[in-house]
Write a protein that holds these residues in place. Structure first.
Motif, PDB file in Angstrom:
ATOM      1  N   GLY A  29      43.397  -7.052  24.962  1.00 25.45           N
ATOM      2  CA  GLY A  29      43.133  -6.769  23.563  1.00 25.45           C
ATOM      3  C   GLY A  29      44.162  -7.398  22.660  1.00 25.45           C
ATOM      4  O   GLY A  29      45.307  -6.981  22.609  1.00 25.45           O
ATOM      5  N   THR A  30      43.790  -8.435  21.948  1.00 24.70           N
ATOM      6  CA  THR A  30      44.666  -9.141  21.035  1.00 24.70           C
ATOM      7  C   THR A  30      43.884  -9.428  19.778  1.00 24.70           C
ATOM      8  O   THR A  30      42.697  -9.127  19.693  1.00 24.70           O
ATOM      9  N   PRO A  31      44.506 -10.075  18.767  1.00 29.41           N
ATOM     10  CA  PRO A  31      43.748 -10.448  17.581  1.00 29.41           C
ATOM     11  C   PRO A  31      42.552 -11.333  17.881  1.00 29.41           C
ATOM     12  O   PRO A  31      41.694 -11.515  17.037  1.00 29.41           O
ATOM     13  N   ALA A  32      42.492 -11.929  19.107  1.00 27.03           N
ATOM     14  CA  ALA A  32      41.365 -12.793  19.441  1.00 27.03           C
ATOM     15  C   ALA A  32      40.089 -12.008  19.692  1.00 27.03           C
ATOM     16  O   ALA A  32      39.005 -12.567  19.681  1.00 27.03           O
ATOM     17  N   GLY A  33      40.184 -10.718  19.938  1.00 26.73           N
ATOM     18  CA  GLY A  33      38.985  -9.953  20.199  1.00 26.73           C
ATOM     19  C   GLY A  33      39.293  -8.592  20.770  1.00 26.73           C
ATOM     20  O   GLY A  33      40.450  -8.259  21.048  1.00 26.73           O
ATOM     21  N   PRO A  34      38.256  -7.768  20.962  1.00 26.65           N
ATOM     22  CA  PRO A  34      38.458  -6.413  21.469  1.00 26.65           C
ATOM     23  C   PRO A  34      38.872  -6.418  22.932  1.00 26.65           C
ATOM     24  O   PRO A  34      38.576  -7.361  23.671  1.00 26.65           O
ATOM     25  N   PRO A  35      39.550  -5.368  23.380  1.00 26.14           N
ATOM     26  CA  PRO A  35      39.910  -5.267  24.791  1.00 26.14           C
ATOM     27  C   PRO A  35      38.663  -5.095  25.644  1.00 26.14           C
ATOM     28  O   PRO A  35      37.663  -4.535  25.189  1.00 26.14           O
ATOM     29  N   PRO A  36      38.692  -5.562  26.878  1.00 22.21           N
ATOM     30  CA  PRO A  36      37.514  -5.448  27.747  1.00 22.21           C
ATOM     31  C   PRO A  36      37.303  -4.016  28.215  1.00 22.21           C
ATOM     32  O   PRO A  36      38.180  -3.156  28.082  1.00 22.21           O
ATOM     33  N   VAL A  37      36.132  -3.759  28.769  1.00 20.84           N
ATOM     34  CA  VAL A  37      35.836  -2.446  29.337  1.00 20.84           C
ATOM     35  C   VAL A  37      36.863  -2.121  30.417  1.00 20.84           C
ATOM     36  O   VAL A  37      37.199  -2.963  31.247  1.00 20.84           O
ATOM     37  N   GLY A  38      37.374  -0.909  30.376  1.00 24.68           N
ATOM     38  CA  GLY A  38      38.353  -0.493  31.364  1.00 24.68           C
ATOM     39  C   GLY A  38      39.775  -0.900  31.049  1.00 24.68           C
ATOM     40  O   GLY A  38      40.673  -0.701  31.875  1.00 24.68           O
ATOM     41  N   ALA A  39      40.005  -1.458  29.859  1.00 22.08           N
ATOM     42  CA  ALA A  39      41.360  -1.862  29.472  1.00 22.08           C
ATOM     43  C   ALA A  39      42.253  -0.634  29.347  1.00 22.08           C
ATOM     44  O   ALA A  39      41.773   0.487  29.158  1.00 22.08           O
ATOM     45  N   PRO A  40      43.575  -0.817  29.444  1.00 23.07           N
ATOM     46  CA  PRO A  40      44.492   0.320  29.286  1.00 23.07           C
ATOM     47  C   PRO A  40      44.310   1.001  27.932  1.00 23.07           C
ATOM     48  O   PRO A  40      43.959   0.360  26.934  1.00 23.07           O
ATOM     49  N   LEU A  41      44.565   2.304  27.903  1.00 24.66           N
ATOM     50  CA  LEU A  41      44.412   3.078  26.673  1.00 24.66           C
ATOM     51  C   LEU A  41      45.250   2.500  25.545  1.00 24.66           C
ATOM     52  O   LEU A  41      44.809   2.453  24.391  1.00 24.66           O
ATOM     53  N   GLU A  42      46.447   2.046  25.854  1.00 25.12           N
ATOM     54  CA  GLU A  42      47.331   1.519  24.811  1.00 25.12           C
ATOM     55  C   GLU A  42      46.702   0.327  24.098  1.00 25.12           C
ATOM     56  O   GLU A  42      46.820   0.185  22.876  1.00 25.12           O
ATOM     57  N   ALA A  43      46.020  -0.543  24.857  1.00 25.42           N
ATOM     58  CA  ALA A  43      45.373  -1.699  24.241  1.00 25.42           C
ATOM     59  C   ALA A  43      44.247  -1.259  23.310  1.00 25.42           C
ATOM     60  O   ALA A  43      44.065  -1.818  22.219  1.00 25.42           O
ATOM     61  N   LYS A  44      43.500  -0.250  23.720  1.00 25.80           N
ATOM     62  CA  LYS A  44      42.420   0.261  22.876  1.00 25.80           C
ATOM     63  C   LYS A  44      42.973   0.917  21.615  1.00 25.80           C
ATOM     64  O   LYS A  44      42.409   0.781  20.525  1.00 25.80           O
ATOM     65  N   GLN A  45      44.066   1.639  21.769  1.00 30.45           N
ATOM     66  CA  GLN A  45      44.683   2.280  20.610  1.00 30.45           C
ATOM     67  C   GLN A  45      45.179   1.253  19.607  1.00 30.45           C
ATOM     68  O   GLN A  45      45.012   1.426  18.393  1.00 30.45           O
ATOM     69  N   GLU A  46      45.779   0.183  20.092  1.00 25.50           N
ATOM     70  CA  GLU A  46      46.270  -0.873  19.207  1.00 25.50           C
ATOM     71  C   GLU A  46      45.114  -1.514  18.442  1.00 25.50           C
ATOM     72  O   GLU A  46      45.201  -1.755  17.238  1.00 25.50           O
ATOM     73  N   PHE A  47      44.024  -1.783  19.146  1.00 23.62           N
ATOM     74  CA  PHE A  47      42.865  -2.423  18.526  1.00 23.62           C
ATOM     75  C   PHE A  47      42.248  -1.513  17.468  1.00 23.62           C
ATOM     76  O   PHE A  47      41.929  -1.949  16.355  1.00 23.62           O
ATOM     77  N   ALA A  48      42.100  -0.242  17.796  1.00 23.44           N
ATOM     78  CA  ALA A  48      41.523   0.709  16.843  1.00 23.44           C
ATOM     79  C   ALA A  48      42.443   0.920  15.650  1.00 23.44           C
ATOM     80  O   ALA A  48      41.992   0.970  14.497  1.00 23.44           O
ATOM     81  N   ALA A  49      43.743   1.035  15.907  1.00 22.70           N
ATOM     82  CA  ALA A  49      44.698   1.318  14.835  1.00 22.70           C
ATOM     83  C   ALA A  49      44.717   0.209  13.794  1.00 22.70           C
ATOM     84  O   ALA A  49      44.938   0.468  12.604  1.00 22.70           O
ATOM     85  N   SER A  50      44.480  -1.025  14.216  1.00 23.78           N
ATOM     86  CA  SER A  50      44.455  -2.139  13.272  1.00 23.78           C
ATOM     87  C   SER A  50      43.325  -1.977  12.263  1.00 23.78           C
ATOM     88  O   SER A  50      43.513  -2.167  11.052  1.00 23.78           O
ATOM     89  N   MET A  51      42.137  -1.612  12.735  1.00 24.30           N
ATOM     90  CA  MET A  51      41.009  -1.389  11.836  1.00 24.30           C
ATOM     91  C   MET A  51      41.241  -0.168  10.957  1.00 24.30           C
ATOM     92  O   MET A  51      40.948  -0.174   9.756  1.00 24.30           O
ATOM     93  N   ILE A  52      41.772   0.899  11.539  1.00 29.54           N
ATOM     94  CA  ILE A  52      42.030   2.128  10.785  1.00 29.54           C
ATOM     95  C   ILE A  52      43.028   1.857   9.661  1.00 29.54           C
ATOM     96  O   ILE A  52      42.888   2.367   8.546  1.00 29.54           O
ATOM     97  N   ALA A  53      44.038   1.035   9.946  1.00 32.86           N
ATOM     98  CA  ALA A  53      45.031   0.694   8.920  1.00 32.86           C
ATOM     99  C   ALA A  53      44.382  -0.059   7.758  1.00 32.86           C
ATOM    100  O   ALA A  53      44.716   0.169   6.590  1.00 32.86           O
TER     101      ALA A  53
END
Length: 282
Positions: free
Chosen positions: A7-31
């Motif tokens: 999960g990076t600015p290039a796109g969403p984390p894949p299925v089964g990615a670590p929770l931290e990666a999902k949190q980072e991706f979601a937090a960017s949109m929430i911000a």
């Protein structure tokens, strides 16, 4: 920047990615959503949930609960937004009602037309949702919930009162479309027998119109108000399409982040969809 697979600015984390990666991706949109919210001084209908998007830590740690709440609120808003856009396309209401700001705390009193329209909307089931029960079904814990949310209801009542050309046509169109759920027969009977509408009532663009715009004061509110007059001047169809594109872009973005965070196949129906398909009918 190339994707690392987590999960990076290039796109969403894949299925089964670590929770931290999902949190980072979601937090960017929430911000980004929180940035849109800033500058609106009014605090309303938020309770504990409204505090969650305010800080970097809580955006990440509470990302799942924030996304759950955004989807619930987004779908509730979509029900009234699509209903009003349909009324405009049918020629029953007008996009010009959206050109003025509104007071989201306003509650009509007495025996005027706006008050009656509010009572009329109350016969539809979607406005009788138990918010705590709905959030419990979606897994939002008590300490992370809001407990009252009537933003969609206030918005729709105001926009109808500002621009209707026939109260009967408004009611019949809403009922036929079904986006606000079934009619509560007892409520409708009471309204018809004890409080019929006055045939002399007319729409008033100045209803619930404060002197300045200050927004709803609620997080993730996408219902339009105070729009540029040029949108209505596009014509009904093009104006509706422009507004719908913006609204549903925000909702689709939220739904996508929700699906990514919880590893949901967007081609499959959410387990919760049955509860919110008609705005979480009780």
């Amino acid at each position: 920047m190339a994707s690392t697979g987590t999960g990076t600015p290039a796109g969403p984390p894949p299925v089964g990615a670590p929770l931290e990666a999902k949190q980072e991706f979601a937090a960017s949109m929430i911000a980004k959503e929180q940035k849109d919210y800033r500058g609106r001084d009014l605090i309303m209908s938020e309770d504990n949930w409204g505090e969650l998007p305010r800080e970097d830590f809580s955006r990440k740690f509470e990302a799942g609960n924030i996304l759950r709440g955004m989807v619930i609120r987004g779908r509730m808003q979509a029900a009234v937004f699509d209903t009003f856009m349909g009324l405009c396309l049918q020629g029953v209401c007008s996009l010009s009602s959206l050109e003025h700001p509104m007071d989201w705390n306003y509650r009509s009193s007495g025996h005027d037309c706006h008050r009656w329209i509010v009572r009329m909307l109350r016969v539809f089931s979607c406005f009788h949702v138990d918010m705590d029960l709905l959030q419990e079904k979606w897994g939002i814990p008590w300490e992370s919930r809001w407990h009252y949310y009537d933003i969609p209801f206030v918005w729709l009542g105001t926009m109808i009162a500002r621009s209707f050309n026939s109260i009967d046509a408004v009611f019949n169109t809403i009922r036929r479309k079904g986006q606000l759920g079934p009619v509560r027969a007892d409520n409708l009977k009471t309204l018809e027998e004890h409080d019929p509408p006055n045939p002399a009532w007319q729409a008033d663009l100045n209803i619930n119109c404060p002197k300045r715009w200050y927004g709803s004061g609620t997080f993730a509110c996408w219902l339009p108000e105070n729009i540029n007059a040029s949108i209505a001047q596009l014509g009904v169809y093009d104006g509706v399409m422009a507004l719908s594109k913006d609204f549903h872009m925000r909702l689709s973005r939220t739904e996508m982040h929700y699906a990514v965070f919880f590893d949901i196949n967007r081609d499959a129906e959410y387990a919760e969809d049955a509860d919110v398909e008609h705005v979480g009918l009780d």
